[in-house]
Each structure stands twice: as structure tokens, then as C-alpha cells.
Scaffold this active site. Structure first.
Site, PDB file in Angstrom:
ATOM      1  N   ASP A  64     -11.184  -0.179 -24.099  1.00 41.09           N
ATOM      2  CA  ASP A  64     -11.526  -0.141 -22.676  1.00 41.09           C
ATOM      3  C   ASP A  64     -11.534   1.261 -22.093  1.00 41.09           C
ATOM      4  O   ASP A  64     -10.923   2.165 -22.631  1.00 41.09           O
ATOM      5  CB  ASP A  64     -10.477  -0.917 -21.863  1.00 41.09           C
ATOM      6  CG  ASP A  64     -10.604  -2.414 -22.039  1.00 41.09           C
ATOM      7  OD1 ASP A  64     -11.686  -2.849 -22.436  1.00 41.09           O
ATOM      8  OD2 ASP A  64      -9.616  -3.100 -21.773  1.00 41.09           O
ATOM      9  N   PRO A  71       0.818  -1.222   0.000  1.00 37.30           N
ATOM     10  CA  PRO A  71       0.000   0.000   0.000  1.00 37.30           C
ATOM     11  C   PRO A  71       0.852   1.272   0.000  1.00 37.30           C
ATOM     12  O   PRO A  71       0.343   2.358  -0.244  1.00 37.30           O
ATOM     13  CB  PRO A  71      -0.840  -0.106   1.273  1.00 37.30           C
ATOM     14  CG  PRO A  71      -0.301  -1.240   2.061  1.00 37.30           C
ATOM     15  CD  PRO A  71       0.587  -2.059   1.175  1.00 37.30           C
ATOM     16  N   ARG A 115      -4.118  -9.175 -20.070  1.00 35.00           N
ATOM     17  CA  ARG A 115      -5.138  -8.894 -21.083  1.00 35.00           C
ATOM     18  C   ARG A 115      -4.647  -7.922 -22.144  1.00 35.00           C
ATOM     19  O   ARG A 115      -5.294  -7.745 -23.176  1.00 35.00           O
ATOM     20  CB  ARG A 115      -6.452  -8.431 -20.449  1.00 35.00           C
ATOM     21  CG  ARG A 115      -6.376  -7.163 -19.675  1.00 35.00           C
ATOM     22  CD  ARG A 115      -7.585  -6.999 -18.780  1.00 35.00           C
ATOM     23  NE  ARG A 115      -8.834  -6.974 -19.521  1.00 35.00           N
ATOM     24  CZ  ARG A 115      -9.233  -5.962 -20.267  1.00 35.00           C
ATOM     25  NH1 ARG A 115      -8.477  -4.893 -20.382  1.00 35.00           N
ATOM     26  NH2 ARG A 115     -10.390  -6.006 -20.900  1.00 35.00           N
ATOM     27  N   GLU A 143       2.709  -7.772   8.993  1.00 33.90           N
ATOM     28  CA  GLU A 143       2.692  -6.316   9.166  1.00 33.90           C
ATOM     29  C   GLU A 143       3.570  -5.600   8.147  1.00 33.90           C
ATOM     30  O   GLU A 143       3.446  -4.412   7.930  1.00 33.90           O
ATOM     31  CB  GLU A 143       3.138  -5.948  10.589  1.00 33.90           C
ATOM     32  CG  GLU A 143       2.026  -6.054  11.612  1.00 33.90           C
ATOM     33  CD  GLU A 143       0.746  -5.330  11.199  1.00 33.90           C
ATOM     34  OE1 GLU A 143       0.815  -4.117  10.929  1.00 33.90           O
ATOM     35  OE2 GLU A 143      -0.316  -5.980  11.150  1.00 33.90           O
TER      36      GLU A 143
HETATM   37  N1  ADE Z   1      -1.001  -4.984   0.200  1.00 34.36           N
HETATM   38  C1  ADE Z   1      -1.958  -4.619   1.075  1.00 34.36           C
HETATM   39  N2  ADE Z   1      -2.725  -3.654   0.575  1.00 34.36           N
HETATM   40  C2  ADE Z   1      -2.244  -3.378  -0.686  1.00 34.36           C
HETATM   41  C3  ADE Z   1      -2.605  -2.479  -1.706  1.00 34.36           C
HETATM   42  N3  ADE Z   1      -3.620  -1.628  -1.569  1.00 34.36           N
HETATM   43  N4  ADE Z   1      -1.902  -2.483  -2.843  1.00 34.36           N
HETATM   44  C4  ADE Z   1      -0.855  -3.331  -2.997  1.00 34.36           C
HETATM   45  N5  ADE Z   1      -0.464  -4.201  -2.066  1.00 34.36           N
HETATM   46  C5  ADE Z   1      -1.142  -4.234  -0.907  1.00 34.36           C
END
Ligand code: ADE
Length: 246
Positions: free
Chosen positions: A169, A89, A154, A116
Site C-alpha cells: 500500500d 480533532p 486490514r 461540543e
Molecule cells: N471528532 C471530530 N472531528 C474529528 C477528527 N478530525 N478526528 C478525530 N475525531 C474527531
């Protein structure tokens, strides 16, 4: 193209990579996908891959050694140089443009993190491209890796049939200034359903009129649903700073 996925949970990939478009693409050898269990490279006698965080805090942290050795060993399985990608994230948010760039690589190694987090030292050592699929947190990088693999494969020529070409797309169609547009609405038989008719122009046989109508639908939808896309900076090669439509 070859994609290697490193994970602590290989079974999470079984269904999605063997069904539908992904399954067909692999069977047709248009893409080669290998899933590897990071635990196989643990040198610990109990196959340990994670430990408690220094400094305290919740959860476990993935250790350097198993992941480092796994990436190097997997990369040696094929002579083509690989782009390393860590799903996290904290990474750069995925866009269709990013997906198009990744699809042009001959080889990708995707690392799905879990727990974590991952010991920062192995991230610094491997220096992967860090990629997020959106501003929300999942339990691990497995689903994001699958999202990326789907979006990339794809785009490989031959994976989609002509009738559902990726060029049509959302995000792939651009307006006159290079801004991405959402998709046009689609209709099929019957011509009238639940009291609603298919838009007349689609039945006209006038291909020019249909193309103009679809383009206007794309512009209108993008403006109402995703105003952020209409006001964002145009792409560098768009040649103008205006967001005018053509
Ligand atoms: N791992 C946990 N959440 C994630 C996300 N939003 N994008 C990529 N990897 C992740």
C-alpha cells in the site's frame, strides 16, 4: 485482537462493521469488535449523558460519570489490558506508522466523543491516547473511529487476501531512506482502452524491470503529489539523513 467502541450512536456502526473486509474479518474471528452505548451507564434517572458548559458557550458537554463508568465496565469484560483511544480533532494526527503501532495491541478501547466536547476531568482521569484523523472537524468521533478500525483491521494477518497485501500500500512501501511512498499506478484488461495502452513494461514479463518501474512511479508520484513526504525528516532507523532514492 479485540476492539471495543464506546459511543452515543451505536447504529452508526451497523453497516460499516458488517460489510466487506470488516464483516469478513469479524466472521473469520480475526478481530472481535463490540459497540457499546455510553448512555447505558448513565446513573441519571433520565439517562442524561451531557449538560451545558460551565462558563457559557454553544452546545452541550459530555459528562464525566457515564463515560468513566462505561470505560471501566467495558475494560472488565476481557482480561487483556486495553489501550484507550479518544477520537478528537485535538489529538495526534493519524499516520500509517501510528496505525501499525495500534495494530500490534491485543486490545483497543475507542471512545467516540460527541456534542461540543467531553468534560476535561474525565479525559485527564482516563488518560487515553488522543487521536485525530485529520485537520478538519466532524460532528463526532464515530466516523473517525470507523476510519481507525478499518485501517487497523486490514493490517491483521489473514484479513486481506495475499493478492491485496497491505505491505504494497501507499505509505507502507518506503524508499531507501525509510521515507514512505505513495502507491504505484495499477492497470488491468483490456490492454488498450479509450486510445490509451497499458505501459509496455507491465506486459514484458520481466519482473525486475517491472519492480524498478513501479518503484520509480512511486518516487515520482510522491515527489509531485506529496512533496511534504519527500522533505520530511527520515525515520530514526533509516540510517541516513539524505532523501536520496535507491
Ligand atoms: N471528532 C471530530 N472531528 C474529528 C477528527 N478530525 N478526528 C478525530 N475525531 C474527531
Amino acid at each position: 485482537m479485540r476492539i471495543d467502541i464506546l459511543t452515543l450512536f451505536p447504529p452508526m456502526f451497523d453497516g460499516p462493521l458488517n460489510a466487506s473486509i470488516q464483516g469478513r474479518a469479524r466472521e473469520a474471528k480475526l478481530v472481535e469488535i463490540h459497540v457499546h452505548d455510553i448512555r447505558d451507564w448513565s446513573t441519571d434517572k433520565h439517562n442524561k449523558v451531557d449538560d451545558r458548559p460551565f462558563g457559557g458557550g454553544p452546545g452541550m458537554v459530555m459528562m464525566c460519570q457515564p463515560l468513566h463508568d462505561a470505560v471501566l465496565a467495558v475494560e472488565k469484560m476481557d482480561p487483556r489490558p486495553a489501550q484507550r483511544i479518544l477520537l478528537t480533532p485535538q489529538g495526534e494526527r493519524t499516520t500509517q506508522t501510528m496505525v501499525e503501532t495500534l495494530a500490534s495491541h491485543e486490545r483497543l478501547v475507542l471512545i467516540a466523543g460527541h456534542y461540543e466536547g467531553i468534560d476535561e476531568r474525565v479525559i485527564e482521569e482516563l488518560a487515553p491516547l488522543e487521536v485525530s484523523i485529520g485537520d478538519y472537524v466532524l460532528s463526532g468521533g464515530e466516523l473517525p473511529a470507523l476510519v481507525l478500525v478499518d485501517a487497523i483491521t486490514r493490517l491483521i494477518p489473514g484479513v486481506l487476501g495475499h493478492e491485496d497485501s497491505a505491505a504494497e500500500d501507499s505509505f507502507s512501501v518506503k524508499d531507501g531512506t525509510g521515507q514512505p511512498l505513495l502507491d504505484t499506478p495499477h492497470y488491468t484488461r483490456p490492454r488498450e482502452w479509450n486510445g490509451t495502452e497499458v505501459p509496455e513494461v507491465l506486459l514484458s514479463g520481466d519482473h525486475g524491470a517491472i519492480a524498478r518501474w513501479r518503484h520509480q512511479q512511486r518516487v515520482d508520484r510522491t515527489t509531485t503529489r506529496r512533496p511534504d513526504l519527500r522533505h520530511s525528516q527520515p525515520t530514526p532507523d533509516s540510517g541516513t539523513s539524505s532523501t536520496q532514492d535507491v
